[in-house]
Design a protein around this motif. Structure first.
Motif, PDB file in Angstrom:
ATOM      1  N   LEU A   1    -108.667  42.722  82.721  1.00  0.00           N
ATOM      2  CA  LEU A   1    -108.348  42.655  84.143  1.00  0.00           C
ATOM      3  C   LEU A   1    -109.582  43.039  84.950  1.00  0.00           C
ATOM      4  CD1 LEU A   1    -104.875  44.472  84.075  1.00  0.00           C
ATOM      5  CD2 LEU A   1    -105.294  41.998  84.132  1.00  0.00           C
ATOM      6  N   GLY A   2    -109.835  42.294  86.026  1.00  0.00           N
ATOM      7  CA  GLY A   2    -111.006  42.596  86.852  1.00  0.00           C
ATOM      8  C   GLY A   2    -112.284  42.499  86.067  1.00  0.00           C
ATOM      9  N   SER A   3    -112.488  41.375  85.392  1.00  0.00           N
ATOM     10  CA  SER A   3    -113.626  41.219  84.474  1.00  0.00           C
ATOM     11  C   SER A   3    -114.974  41.305  85.157  1.00  0.00           C
ATOM     12  CB  SER A   3    -113.524  39.878  83.736  1.00  0.00           C
ATOM     13  OG  SER A   3    -112.387  39.844  82.916  1.00  0.00           O
ATOM     14  N   GLY A   4    -115.051  40.969  86.437  1.00  0.00           N
ATOM     15  CA  GLY A   4    -116.351  40.990  87.115  1.00  0.00           C
ATOM     16  C   GLY A   4    -117.312  40.005  86.489  1.00  0.00           C
ATOM     17  N   LEU A   5    -118.480  40.470  86.099  1.00  0.00           N
ATOM     18  CA  LEU A   5    -119.485  39.593  85.486  1.00  0.00           C
ATOM     19  C   LEU A   5    -119.207  39.336  84.007  1.00  0.00           C
ATOM     20  CD1 LEU A   5    -122.779  40.917  87.148  1.00  0.00           C
ATOM     21  CD2 LEU A   5    -121.359  38.973  87.831  1.00  0.00           C
TER      22      LEU A   5
ATOM     23  N   VAL B   1    -109.313  35.688  73.738  1.00  0.00           N
ATOM     24  CA  VAL B   1    -109.820  36.647  74.719  1.00  0.00           C
ATOM     25  C   VAL B   1    -109.746  36.004  76.096  1.00  0.00           C
ATOM     26  CG1 VAL B   1    -111.754  38.097  75.406  1.00  0.00           C
ATOM     27  CG2 VAL B   1    -111.357  37.624  72.974  1.00  0.00           C
ATOM     28  N   PHE B   2    -108.986  36.634  76.992  1.00  0.00           N
ATOM     29  CA  PHE B   2    -108.799  36.123  78.346  1.00  0.00           C
ATOM     30  C   PHE B   2    -109.538  37.024  79.325  1.00  0.00           C
ATOM     31  CE2 PHE B   2    -105.236  34.708  75.859  1.00  0.00           C
ATOM     32  CZ  PHE B   2    -104.948  33.435  76.318  1.00  0.00           C
ATOM     33  N   LEU B   3    -110.501  36.471  80.035  1.00  0.00           N
ATOM     34  CA  LEU B   3    -111.207  37.198  81.078  1.00  0.00           C
ATOM     35  C   LEU B   3    -110.629  36.774  82.418  1.00  0.00           C
ATOM     36  CD1 LEU B   3    -113.072  37.576  78.640  1.00  0.00           C
ATOM     37  CD2 LEU B   3    -115.023  37.321  80.147  1.00  0.00           C
ATOM     38  N   THR B   4    -110.248  37.753  83.242  1.00  0.00           N
ATOM     39  CA  THR B   4    -109.603  37.411  84.508  1.00  0.00           C
ATOM     40  C   THR B   4    -110.227  38.167  85.675  1.00  0.00           C
ATOM     41  OG1 THR B   4    -107.901  39.161  84.424  1.00  0.00           O
ATOM     42  CG2 THR B   4    -107.426  37.092  83.270  1.00  0.00           C
TER      43      THR B   4
ATOM     44  N   ARG C   1    -117.639  32.708  84.934  1.00  0.00           N
ATOM     45  CA  ARG C   1    -117.632  31.515  84.078  1.00  0.00           C
ATOM     46  C   ARG C   1    -119.052  31.116  83.680  1.00  0.00           C
ATOM     47  NH1 ARG C   1    -112.791  29.358  87.804  1.00  0.00           N
ATOM     48  NH2 ARG C   1    -111.077  29.831  86.356  1.00  0.00           N
ATOM     49  N   ALA C   2    -119.990  31.273  84.616  1.00  0.00           N
ATOM     50  CA  ALA C   2    -121.384  30.960  84.286  1.00  0.00           C
ATOM     51  C   ALA C   2    -121.910  31.918  83.217  1.00  0.00           C
ATOM     52  CB  ALA C   2    -122.247  31.037  85.545  1.00  0.00           C
ATOM     53  N   ASN C   3    -121.533  33.194  83.305  1.00  0.00           N
ATOM     54  CA  ASN C   3    -121.990  34.170  82.320  1.00  0.00           C
ATOM     55  C   ASN C   3    -121.351  33.946  80.953  1.00  0.00           C
ATOM     56  OD1 ASN C   3    -123.822  35.630  83.911  1.00  0.00           O
ATOM     57  ND2 ASN C   3    -122.191  36.883  84.786  1.00  0.00           N
TER      58      ASN C   3
ATOM     59  N   HIS D   1    -109.907  33.020  83.817  1.00  0.00           N
ATOM     60  CA  HIS D   1    -108.773  32.618  84.645  1.00  0.00           C
ATOM     61  C   HIS D   1    -108.677  33.503  85.876  1.00  0.00           C
ATOM     62  CE1 HIS D   1    -107.253  30.455  81.049  1.00  0.00           C
ATOM     63  NE2 HIS D   1    -107.746  31.504  80.420  1.00  0.00           N
ATOM     64  N   GLN D   2    -108.117  32.942  86.943  1.00  0.00           N
ATOM     65  CA  GLN D   2    -107.825  33.763  88.111  1.00  0.00           C
ATOM     66  C   GLN D   2    -106.493  34.468  87.889  1.00  0.00           C
ATOM     67  OE1 GLN D   2    -106.666  32.063  92.014  1.00  0.00           O
ATOM     68  NE2 GLN D   2    -108.292  33.334  92.905  1.00  0.00           N
ATOM     69  N   LEU D   3    -106.462  35.758  88.166  1.00  0.00           N
ATOM     70  CA  LEU D   3    -105.216  36.520  88.106  1.00  0.00           C
ATOM     71  C   LEU D   3    -105.195  37.502  89.263  1.00  0.00           C
ATOM     72  CD1 LEU D   3    -102.567  37.356  86.824  1.00  0.00           C
ATOM     73  CD2 LEU D   3    -103.843  38.851  85.258  1.00  0.00           C
ATOM     74  N   LEU D   4    -104.352  37.207  90.245  1.00  0.00           N
ATOM     75  CA  LEU D   4    -104.117  38.123  91.354  1.00  0.00           C
ATOM     76  C   LEU D   4    -102.968  39.032  90.947  1.00  0.00           C
ATOM     77  CD1 LEU D   4    -104.416  35.507  94.234  1.00  0.00           C
ATOM     78  CD2 LEU D   4    -106.092  37.247  93.617  1.00  0.00           C
ATOM     79  N   TRP D   5    -103.137  40.327  91.091  1.00  0.00           N
ATOM     80  CA  TRP D   5    -102.213  41.279  90.498  1.00  0.00           C
ATOM     81  C   TRP D   5    -100.847  41.278  91.174  1.00  0.00           C
ATOM     82  CZ3 TRP D   5    -106.239  45.833  90.368  1.00  0.00           C
ATOM     83  CH2 TRP D   5    -107.213  45.521  89.413  1.00  0.00           C
ATOM     84  N   GLY D   6     -99.855  41.683  90.427  1.00  0.00           N
ATOM     85  CA  GLY D   6     -98.482  41.776  90.901  1.00  0.00           C
ATOM     86  C   GLY D   6     -97.532  41.285  89.827  1.00  0.00           C
ATOM     87  N   ARG D   7     -96.282  41.709  89.901  1.00  0.00           N
ATOM     88  CA  ARG D   7     -95.320  41.374  88.852  1.00  0.00           C
ATOM     89  C   ARG D   7     -95.077  39.874  88.747  1.00  0.00           C
ATOM     90  NH1 ARG D   7     -92.722  44.987  86.261  1.00  0.00           N
ATOM     91  NH2 ARG D   7     -93.058  46.543  87.907  1.00  0.00           N
ATOM     92  N   ASP D   8     -94.903  39.200  89.884  1.00  0.00           N
ATOM     93  CA  ASP D   8     -94.595  37.768  89.852  1.00  0.00           C
ATOM     94  C   ASP D   8     -95.746  36.960  89.265  1.00  0.00           C
ATOM     95  OD1 ASP D   8     -92.135  38.289  90.932  1.00  0.00           O
ATOM     96  OD2 ASP D   8     -92.703  37.745  92.987  1.00  0.00           O
ATOM     97  N   SER D   9     -96.966  37.223  89.730  1.00  0.00           N
ATOM     98  CA  SER D   9     -98.113  36.467  89.224  1.00  0.00           C
ATOM     99  C   SER D   9     -98.370  36.792  87.759  1.00  0.00           C
ATOM    100  CB  SER D   9     -99.358  36.761  90.065  1.00  0.00           C
ATOM    101  OG  SER D   9     -99.636  38.146  90.109  1.00  0.00           O
ATOM    102  N   ALA D  10     -98.108  38.022  87.352  1.00  0.00           N
ATOM    103  CA  ALA D  10     -98.287  38.401  85.952  1.00  0.00           C
ATOM    104  C   ALA D  10     -97.277  37.685  85.062  1.00  0.00           C
ATOM    105  CB  ALA D  10     -98.153  39.911  85.792  1.00  0.00           C
TER     106      ALA D  10
END
Length: 345
Positions: free
Chosen positions: A172-176, A198-201, A212-214, A237-246
């Protein structure tokens, strides 16, 4: 260290219109290849990240609201001079280079391997960081990497121990991408014959672009298992936090074909993701939704000395509220960095 206990696949085929036109034309021109073309189509499923819809988003939005959901549904006029939709104005000219030593035993022999990771991003003092906090590398990310290396055998064998069943790691919050890329590299170098996804979000649009470039920059080699499948599969992947999006993310990306038939990720990682009160509850709602029950582990590095008005008590209280038990498993008192382990009970 004190331990706190809380007692409280869809595989829909998605072929984009351009792809359909190409396939149709190929069938007409090369009918003898039709069978193979059909096989290619059947491998394209809803898990392909290029088919995901994403929301134009920057971290600065949460600085101007009192509720995270409000930030998700409104565009704030104070979005720090955001550029036009779809355009990116940041200059990722800073290079962050890291070298890690991986000690492990293969076939009874102790081996040493060096893992090199090179990231492009923005310096910490850049004004762009106020808008997109993930475009640099924060101190606790490196600390989490060191902890992961020291405990990788334990973390990657959870659960069950010594099993070769497929596993899943989510950051979560992978940054670079430092921690997620290290996890991917360690898995690819391991002696396990399991496949690990492995999912980077991240939520921030500019950060996702650089992430994604990195990943592309650091994942040229492919390691396979004895059955020929890729040992470590990595995606962003994009993941905006919250129960519904999760819940939507879990339905989309998590294969529910394990023996215990329980959905969720075996290991969730995060570092330097709490810098305002607004994100605390959505973070733990997300973790509680995505973590595999009874077996999954969430490891988070938290820096208490960072200039943010967030108390550790508030963080742990939010974990309590969603039924997570926790334990401080490592700390650097001089820099105020703590590594916390959370799990569902």
């Amino acid at each position: 260290n004190d331990t706190h206990h809380n007692n409280n696949n869809n595989n829909n085929l998605t072929i984009n219109p351009v792809g359909q036109m190409v396939h149709q034309q190929l069938r007409q021109d090369f009918p003898e290849l039709s069978e193979h073309l059909l096989l290619v189509e059947s491998d394209v499923d809803d898990d392909h990240q290029d088919d995901e819809e994403e929301t134009e988003w920057c971290d600065a939005r949460i600085r101007h609201v009192d509720d995270y959901q409000e930030a998700l549904t409104t565009t704030n006029a104070n979005d720090d001079d955001e550029s036009d939709e779809g355009e990116s104005s940041f200059d990722a000219s800073e290079t962050f280079s890291f070298r890690f030593r991986l000690d492990q035993v293969k076939d009874g022999t102790k081996e040493n391997e060096e893992i090199a990771i090179s990231l492009q991003g923005c310096p910490e003092e850049s004004t762009q960081i106020y808008k997109s906090t993930g475009l640099t590398v924060w101190r606790s990310a490196r600390y989490l990497c060191d902890y992961f290396l020291q405990h990788s055998s334990e973390l990657l064998l959870l659960p069950p121990p010594n099993s070769d069943r497929d596993r899943s790691i989510l950051e979560l919050g992978s940054g670079l991408g430092l921690c997620g890329l290290l996890a991917h590299s360690v898995v690819a170098s391991s002696s396990s014959d399991a496949t690990t996804r492995v999912f980077l979000t991240d939520g921030d649009t500019d950060t996702l672009q650089q992430l994604r470039a990195n990943v592309e920059r650091n994942t040229k080699e492919i390691t396979t298992t004895s059955s020929g499948s890729t040992k470590s599969q990595i995606s962003c992947h994009q993941l905006l936090w919250g129960r519904d999006s999760a819940q939507s993310f879990l339905k989309r990306h998590n294969n529910n074909d394990d023996d215990d038939n329980s959905p969720g990720f075996d290991l969730i990682l995060a570092s330097d993701v709490i810098y305002t009160h607004v994100v605390i509850q959505p973070l733990f709602d997300t973790v509680q939704t995505l973590l595999k029950p009874n077996a999954g582990v969430f490891i988070m590095a938290y820096e208490s000395k960072r200039k943010v008005a967030v108390a550790l008590e508030d963080v742990l209280s939010a974990a309590d509220a969603v039924g997570l038990s926790y334990q401080c498993v490592d700390q650097d008192d001089s820099n105020g960095i703590f590594v916390w382990k959370f799990w569902l009970t």
